[in-house]
Design an enzyme around this catalytic site. Structure first.
Site, PDB file in Angstrom:
ATOM      1  CE  LYS A 121       0.741   0.845  -1.642  1.00 22.30           C
ATOM      2  NZ  LYS A 121       1.778   1.399  -1.499  1.00 22.30           N
ATOM      3  CG  ASN A 148      -0.934  -4.123  -3.361  1.00 17.91           C
ATOM      4  OD1 ASN A 148      -0.323  -4.325  -4.353  1.00 17.91           O
ATOM      5  ND2 ASN A 148       0.603  -2.875  -3.110  1.00 17.91           N
ATOM      6  CG  HIS A 188       4.831   1.610  -9.056  1.00 15.00           C
ATOM      7  ND1 HIS A 188       5.797   0.933  -9.210  1.00 15.00           N
ATOM      8  CD2 HIS A 188       3.864   2.105  -7.818  1.00 15.00           C
ATOM      9  CE1 HIS A 188       5.251   0.182  -7.899  1.00 15.00           C
ATOM     10  NE2 HIS A 188       4.676   1.123  -7.155  1.00 15.00           N
TER      11      HIS A 188
END
Length: 455
Positions: free
Chosen positions: A125, A148, A194
């Site tokens: 990403k 981010n 995660h």
């Protein structure tokens, strides 16, 4: 800065005063909100107070008059256990949101048609975000990039119809953004990650899906089962992206990335990636296909997109070409902190002199065994040396170097003497850096300095 005017005149609690948290507090204050901010770190609280942000322990606050709790994305919302501030907010029936939600509400208030490209995925990403922003900038567009990657979203200029926001979003950020509604939403891929923060793979995938569910146009990779299922559920405008090495002629309604190019649904080549060092390998072909779809969606021609692809410099520490000595190419892929990331780098080169090691992740490098035939020699550093040596034994010759300072000259010397036409010295550790370096950036910077010092 984007002042948050949608909470003007209301009290807002904020927990988490790191970089994005402090930026959020300042944006709320600039928009007329009454902010009460706190952090478990006294240093962060002091830094906020020095910026005239009102601070106070939220455990002693009167929650009856608070309109929202703005939570920093690094603070646990659900797993492994909700942070204490989350419990206080829920007990007071106060909504819990993040900085991206504040941006979305401000966009709806100021300029609902403002171009907003949001990017998520387990891998790739950051590169895709930077690539889209680069293509748009090269085409002369007003671009704000953040989230981010790099800059906190509320530190960017406000949304407007002649300005494009290109925003990378993690699952943590999406989880705090109930009204996420980008004009273009990109979901690259989903692999387990995660899970300590989301509880289960199903929960993680569901959070990722929210980014494209609310998008006017969704662009979804279909090479993994969770993403493919999300594409099948999509009822609105959709562009599918796949990566395949198969021959042309297979029916597919979307973009196909293969053989250093991107092809449309009819099989016509729409982007040529050959010779672009910053976009090597199938994973980067995928990134380019996503960037093409996003840039098309905001009005760019394929010719303008191709020019942007050609000039993309890449990101530091992500298959970054840091130098060449004779035929030997040196590549800094320090961001590869697990086997899944390293797989992309090993798949992009041959005749590899591979520097790896550090603090190992679960599974080690065993998943990389099918790519060992691409490795000429391995150079082990850090705490994972014993475990990695056991996996390499009998398949790849290796040298225990212990530290990067020993591995780089050894790899450089062996690569130069190998006789291979294009040997590569690749730092792709498949490990966290914490045994010897504070983070992957410092590790990659050290590799770059060592390469430049070879003489």
């Amino acid at each position: 800065m984007t002042p948050v005017t949608t909470f003007a005149g209301r009290r807002v609690a904020l927990f988490g005063l790191g970089g994005s948290g402090l930026a959020t507090a300042l944006a709320l204050k600039a928009g007329g909100a009454e902010v009460l901010a706190w952090d478990d770190s006294p240093e962060s609280v002091a830094r906020a107070a020095a910026k005239d942000v009102t601070t106070g322990d939220l455990r002693g606050a009167d929650w009856s008059g608070i309109a929202a709790l703005v939570l920093s994305p690094g603070v646990p919302l659900t797993h492994p256990a909700p942070h204490w501030s989350v419990g206080l907010a829920k007990e007071a029936v106060v909504e819990i949101i993040g900085d991206v939600e504040l941006f979305c509400r401000e966009r709806t208030h100021l300029s609902p048609q403002a171009p907003f490209i949001a990017i998520t995925g387990t891998n790739g990403k950051s590169t895709t975000t930077a690539l889209i922003a680069h293509i748009l900038v090269q085409a002369g567009r007003d671009v704000q990039m953040g989230g981010n990657i790099g800059t906190a979203i509320l530190s960017l200029e406000p949304p407007s119809e002649d300005r494009v926001h290109v925003i990378e979003l993690s699952s943590f950020q999406i989880d705090l953004t109930p009204s996420l509604n980008p004009s273009v939403g990109l979901l690259l891929n989903i692999t387990p990650d995660h899970l300590d923060r989301h509880g289960a793979m199903e929960s993680y995938a569901a959070i990722k899906e929210r980014l494209v569910a609310g998008a006017s146009l969704a662009v979804v990779g279909v090479d993994d089962a969770p993403s493919r299922a999300i594409a099948e559920r999509r009822t609105g405008p959709l562009v599918r992206v796949r990566v395949t090495a198969s021959a042309a002629g297979v029916p597919f309604d979307g973009l196909t990335a293969r053989d250093a190019a991107v092809f449309d649904a009819g099989g016509a080549q729409v982007a040529d990636l050959s010779g672009i060092g910053s976009l090597r390998g199938p994973h980067n072909w995928q990134n380019a296909a996503f960037a093409l779809a996003a840039a098309r969606a905001v009005g760019l021609s394929d010719e303008a997109i191709q020019a942007g692809l050609r000039s993309f410099p890449g990101l530091p520490h992500r298959m970054e070409e840091v130098g060449k000595r004779g035929p030997v190419l040196f590549v800094n892929d320090s961001k590869a902190t697990n086997a899944d990331s390293t797989e992309k780098a090993l798949g992009a080169f041959r005749d590899i002199h591979w520097i790896l090691g550090g603090k190992a992740k679960d599974g080690g490098i065993f998943p990389l065994v099918p790519l060992f035939d691409r490795v000429a020699h391995a150079y082990l550093i850090g705490a994972a040396s014993d475990a990695f040596a056991a996996t390499l034994e009998g398949m790849v010759p290796y040298t225990r170097c212990e530290i990067l300072e020993a591995a780089v000259p050894a790899a450089a010397e062996n690569a130069a003497a190998s006789g291979a036409p294009e040997p590569v010295v690749l730092l792709s550790p498949a490990c966290a850096s914490y045994d010897q370096f504070p983070n992957f950036e410092v590790r990659g910077d050290r590799f770059r300095d060592l390469v430049r010092g070879l003489g």
